[in-house]
Every structure is written in structure tokens, then in C-alpha cells.
Design an enzyme around this catalytic site. Structure first.
Site, PDB file in Angstrom:
ATOM      1  N   LYS A  30      40.550  68.500  -2.915  1.00 32.43           N
ATOM      2  CA  LYS A  30      40.547  69.855  -2.369  1.00 32.43           C
ATOM      3  C   LYS A  30      41.846  70.034  -1.589  1.00 32.43           C
ATOM      4  O   LYS A  30      41.989  69.576  -0.469  1.00 32.43           O
ATOM      5  CB  LYS A  30      39.337  70.057  -1.436  1.00 32.43           C
ATOM      6  CG  LYS A  30      38.855  71.519  -1.344  1.00 32.43           C
ATOM      7  CD  LYS A  30      39.904  72.539  -0.833  1.00 32.43           C
ATOM      8  CE  LYS A  30      40.060  72.434   0.663  1.00 32.43           C
ATOM      9  NZ  LYS A  30      41.023  73.493   1.182  1.00 32.43           N
ATOM     10  N   GLU A  49      43.333  60.720   8.748  1.00 36.04           N
ATOM     11  CA  GLU A  49      44.706  60.659   9.267  1.00 36.04           C
ATOM     12  C   GLU A  49      44.961  61.999   9.921  1.00 36.04           C
ATOM     13  O   GLU A  49      45.114  63.012   9.238  1.00 36.04           O
ATOM     14  CB  GLU A  49      45.689  60.366   8.137  1.00 36.04           C
ATOM     15  CG  GLU A  49      47.055  59.912   8.629  1.00 36.04           C
ATOM     16  CD  GLU A  49      48.049  61.047   8.724  1.00 36.04           C
ATOM     17  OE1 GLU A  49      48.324  61.483   9.868  1.00 36.04           O
ATOM     18  OE2 GLU A  49      48.535  61.492   7.685  1.00 36.04           O
ATOM     19  N   CYS A  72      53.423  64.985  10.698  1.00 36.12           N
ATOM     20  CA  CYS A  72      52.441  64.362  11.594  1.00 36.12           C
ATOM     21  C   CYS A  72      53.060  63.252  12.425  1.00 36.12           C
ATOM     22  O   CYS A  72      52.618  62.992  13.550  1.00 36.12           O
ATOM     23  CB  CYS A  72      51.245  63.845  10.803  1.00 36.12           C
ATOM     24  SG  CYS A  72      51.681  62.632   9.532  1.00 36.12           S
ATOM     25  N   GLU A  74      49.574  68.918  19.879  1.00 38.49           N
ATOM     26  CA  GLU A  74      50.406  68.915  18.677  1.00 38.49           C
ATOM     27  C   GLU A  74      50.804  70.345  18.321  1.00 38.49           C
ATOM     28  O   GLU A  74      49.943  71.192  18.080  1.00 38.49           O
ATOM     29  CB  GLU A  74      49.654  68.275  17.511  1.00 38.49           C
ATOM     30  CG  GLU A  74      50.516  68.132  16.275  1.00 38.49           C
ATOM     31  CD  GLU A  74      49.796  67.463  15.125  1.00 38.49           C
ATOM     32  OE1 GLU A  74      50.417  66.632  14.442  1.00 38.49           O
ATOM     33  OE2 GLU A  74      48.607  67.777  14.912  1.00 38.49           O
TER      34      GLU A  74
END
Length: 517
Positions: free
Chosen positions: A196, A271, A305, A409
Site C-alpha cells: 500500500k 521505521e 527520516c 520532526e
């Protein structure tokens, strides 16, 4: 816009041909070896980040499409898990060859869909092919067992077996590379797949399905469902025939997935986000540190990331070093991702641009000192109009570690510089975050470097370097950045089950129950 006859080695006419194809052919689901639309017939648009015009449309999947894909993966698993490793290896090598064959189309699709500079995307496509070639070799050797003889009476052995269908949910920043990084080990180790992809970047997933079809992979081994996270993604996490879920995404998304998957006791590989520190000491090779710091936060449009989004610099060199970072950041070339000289392109989506701008305003409100950027880029380094796109000037703040912009973040080209006094203070500030994905240390003192590598709360530590991925090594984070490791043999712990078998070499003594007396 036309910048050259070729961009990253691709003729301009070919680029236009690929763009036209995206607008004419919807990205469909790929289930049981066939491309299919949604039962409802619904589609959703994907925007070109450079202009926010509709680039093309994708099928909008949900529970019905996920159910069909999960059943196809479940049925195919019985065959694929028993397919000889040598044969699985041949399939993976064939897919790797076809990715290289279609590299131009994949690169242009991802450049247009995700807004990344084409020259950077070319490298990501090469990595996607490498992922399959790398794990093709593991297919034959990774499942080897170990024996445990006990005196001369017993022989125990441990072996790994495929774990089942894997649901793979991927992000929008590097959709092709990050999906193949999960698909390749799953197929190599005998699992089947339901992918997906992120709804903001759907196109290379459908092209990958075409490649899988061209490779003649058995139907149902690889399946693709396009759609939104709260619809298709949630249905995939909840489906009882998909026991493994691997996700690359935001920490908050990971929490939702973990909560929903817990009802089914699913195995997860998450992750998640990062707020990685780069510690620069006064004794470092400052030229190398400068190059690495600037590249690691501003390349990839800051949508990385493992970005070193917190710059921790020793007090004695702080003003000078941060001043040099500011000079470099101000000269970064912002422009269209098809421009061969562009270093930073547009952010993925208007919604994400608003989010990043919100963090910039929060930094100003908290009293952080803005040195560079902090606003939309309305013209390119060439003077072209960028006002329709999601462009942001590379941004640099001087702030404190407790500020929102230093703790959360941002996922954009925004760097926060923070001074530290000594090694102890630098380590304390580096670890003072909920995240723990990566960390970077720049010093000529190798004893200090290794001390910090042990003490930094991060899954990956790079000494005197930016992030250079080596596929056999473990990838993953700690704390809010994730809970597993993938890469090389470490991926076995997720994609396979470890089984123990005991065989007596002579008749064992068995206590006799039920004889009475």
C-alpha cells in the site's frame, strides 16, 4: 520548462512522453497478477509538487480491494513459500534487470510525483534494483539451519521458514526505493506481499507492478492496493490473512498501526520519525563536517527520516561554523526538479508545505534566531516563477534544544543549530529527544567518537560522515523511531519464523503414565 536536451542522461522528449502517460493512464491496483480498478470506480488525483496541477489519478482502494489482495497473497503463499530458493533468486534478479531497463521511466515518474531532483532520483532507482539483486543472493543462503547435537543421544536443529503474507505500507518521500527495500527480502525469504503506497506518490508502485508482471512472477505473490491510509492502509493492518505489517512513516501513524495491529497480535516492523543530531567538535575536520551537515539536512528537500535536523556545535567554534552553514544554505539552488542544477525542489504537497511553515512560525514565536530562509521560495535560482509550487527556502535557526522546532520532526529543509559546552553536555542534548533513529559525530578524537557511538541513543551512528547506507548492516531506530532492524541477515527476524526440531538418535526414555500402580 526546458533546461537542456537531456536531464540526468534522459532525453527531454522522453521526459515529456512519460509525463503525458501519467496524465492519460490511471494508476490501478494489481491483484492476483492483473491490473484492476476499484469496485466503486473511484479515483483520486496526485498533484505535481512543482505546480500543484493534477499529474494523474490513481484508483481509490478500500476494504474490498485489500480483501481481494490479501486472499490472493494468502493463496499464493502456499506455493511461493515452497518454491526452491534458486528459483526465487532468478525471479529477483530478473526484477532487478527490469528495473534497470525501465530506470528512465521510473526516475522521471518519481521526480514528477514526489518533487525530488531528478539526478537524486536516478540514484534511488539504482538502489531499488540493487535491493533486489542483493536479496537474490540471500534467497539461497539466508535460510540455512544450525545444528545442536546433545551428547550422542539427540540432534536438535533450528531452521527458518517463511512467515506469511506481508503488508508493506510505504511513505511518499522515496516511494520506490523504500518499497523495494521491503519487497525484496519478503520475496527472497518466501513471503508474499500486499503493498500500500502513500497516496501522495502512487505512480512508481504501479510501474513496479508492471515490471513484476513482465518478470512473470506467479500471480498473487506481489499485490498492490492504491488508496488512502485511513481506508486501504487501515484495512490492510486489520486483515486477518496478513500476519506481518511493515511501515515507514510518522511516529503518530506508527502508534495507530501498533494499536490496531495489537488486536490481531501481528508482527510489526516500524521505521518511524527522527530528529537526528549532528555533533561537531572543535577538533573536527570542519570542511568535511560542513559538507556533511549541509547535505544531510537540505538534500532530498529535507524530507529524509535520517536528516541531521539538529546541529550541535561546540561553543568555541559555534558562531563561525554556523555562519558558514548559513552562507552555504543561502546559496543552495532552489528550482524545478527537472532542472539539472537544482539542489532543492518542492515539498511533496501543499498540506505538507503548510505544516513546515507552521513549524517555522513556531520557531519564531519561541524566540529562535532565524539566520536564513524561513519563507516560501517564489522564484528559482534562475529567476523563474515558483509561486504555484510547494517551494521553501532552505532554513536555518539558532535555538535551544527544548524548543518545538528542536524536538519535533519537521521533515523539511529546516535546521536548528544549538551550542554545547563539552562532550558531556553535547551527549546530554543529543539524547534529549523522544526520537533515536540516527546520530552523526564529527571529531578527530577517535576515542571520543567511539565513546559517543556507545552512549548516543540511536539505532545508527555515523562517525565523520553523512548517512551512507550499506545494505548488509542493520537499519532502524530506538525510542519513538522504531522497534526493529531490517537489512541483510537482520531482516530474517521479521520476515521468517525460527523453528526448532528435535530428533532422538536412540529411543528416549518416556515416563509411562496411566498404567496404574
Amino acid at each position: 520548462m526546458r533546461y537542456a536536451d537531456r536531464v540526468a542522461g534522459i532525453p527531454w522528449e522522453r521526459i515529456e512522453e512519460i509525463r503525458k502517460r501519467l496524465g492519460e493512464r490511471p494508476a490501478l491496483h494489481f491483484i492476483a497478477g492483473a491490473f484492476v480498478p476499484s469496485e466503486s470506480g473511484e479515483t483520486f488525483p496526485s498533484l505535481d509538487p512543482a505546480t500543484n496541477e493534477v499529474l494523474g489519478v490513481a484508483a481509490r482502494g478500500g476494504e474490498k480491494e485489500v480483501d481481494r489482495a490479501a486472499r490472493a497473497a494468502h493463496e499464493a503463499f502456499a506455493r511461493w513459500s515452497r518454491t526452491p530458493a534458486r528459483e526465487r533468486k532468478r525471479y529477483l534478479l530478473r526484477i532487478a534487470e527490469l528495473i534497470e531497463k525501465h530506470a528512465d521511466e521510473l526516475a522521471v515518474m518519481e521526480c514528477l510525483d514526489a518533487g525530488q531532483a531528478l539526478r537524486i532520483v536516478r540514484a534511488q532507482v539504482a538502489r531499488a534494483a540493487e535491493n533486489f539483486a542483493f536479496y537474490a543472493e540471500y534467497a539461497e543462503h539466508a535460510m540455512e539451519d544450525r545444528t545442536y547435537p546433545v551428547d550422542r543421544d539427540w540432534l536438535y536443529y533450528a531452521l527458518r521458514v517463511p512467515a506469511g503474507p506481508v503488508g508493506i505500507i510505504t511513505p511518499w518521500n522515496a516511494p520506490l526505493m523504500l518499497s523495494t527495500w521491503r519487497i525484496a527480502p519478503a520475496l527472497a525469504f518466501g513471503d508474499t506481499v500486499v503493498l500500500k503506497p502513500a497516496e501522495w506518490s502512487p505512480f512508481t508502485a504501479s510501474k513496479l507492478a508492471e515490471i513484476v508482471q513482465e518478470a512473470d512472477l506467479p500471480p498473487g505473490v506481489f499485490n498492490l492496493v492504491q488508496g488512502f491510509g485511513e481506508e486501504a492502509g487501515a484495512a490492510l493492518v486489520a486483515h486477518p490473512l496478513v500476519p506481518l505489517i511493515t511501515l515507514t512513516g510518522e511516529t503518530e501513524t506508527g502508534k495507530i498501526v501498533m494499536k490496531n495491529a495489537a488486536q490481531h497480535l501481528k508482527r510489526l516492523s516500524l521505521e518511524l520519525g527522527g530528529k537526528s543530531p549532528a555533533l561537531v567538535f572543535a577538533d573536527a575536520d570542519l570542511e568535511r563536517a560542513l559538507d556533511a551537515v549541509v547535505f544531510q539536512i537540505y538534500s532530498f528537500n529535507g524530507e529524509r527520516c535520517t536528516a541531521s535536523s539538529r546541529l550541535l556545535v561546540e561553543e568555541g567554534i559555534f558562531e563561525d561554523f554556523v555562519g558558514r552553514v548559513a552562507e552555504r544554505a543561502a546559496r543552495i539552488r532552489v528550482g524545478h526538479p527537472l532542472d539539472p542544477e537544482t539542489e532543492v525542489g518542492p515539498l511533496i504537497h501543499p498540506e505538507h508545505l503548510r505544516r513546515v511553515l507552521g513549524y517555522i512560525e513556531a520557531g519564531k514565536a519561541e524566540g529562535a534566531r532565524l539566520l536564513v530562509g524561513g519563507e516560501r521560495a517564489l522564484t528559482s535560482y534562475r529567476g523563474e516563477d515558483l509561486s504555484r509550487g510547494n517551494y521553501l527556502k532552505p532554513t536555518l535557526f539558532v535555538g535551544e534544544n527544548g524548543m518545538k522546532i528542536a524536538q519535533e520532526e519537521i521533515f523539511g529543509p529546516v535546521l536548528v543549530a544549538i551550542p554545547f559546552k563539552d562532550e558531556e553536555d553535547g551527549l546530554k542534548k543529543a539524547n534529549d529527544t523522544k526520537y533515536g533513529l540516527a546520530a552523526y559525530v564529527f571529531t578527530r578524537d577517535l576515542e571520543r567518537a567511539h565513546r559517543l557511538a556507545l552512549e548516543l541513543q540511536a539505532g545508527m551512528v555515523y562517525l565523520n560522515s553523512h548517512n551512507v547506507r550499506h545494505l548488509p548492516t542493520p537499519f532502524g531506530g530506538v525510542k519513538a523511531s522504531g522497534d526493529r532492524r531490517e537489512g541483510g541477515f537482520y531482516a530474517l527476524d521479521f520476515y521468517t519464523d525460527l523453528k526448532s526440531v528435535g530428533l532422538p538418535l536412540r529411543p528416549p526414555h518416556v515416563p509411562k503414565f496411566g498404567q496404574g500402580g
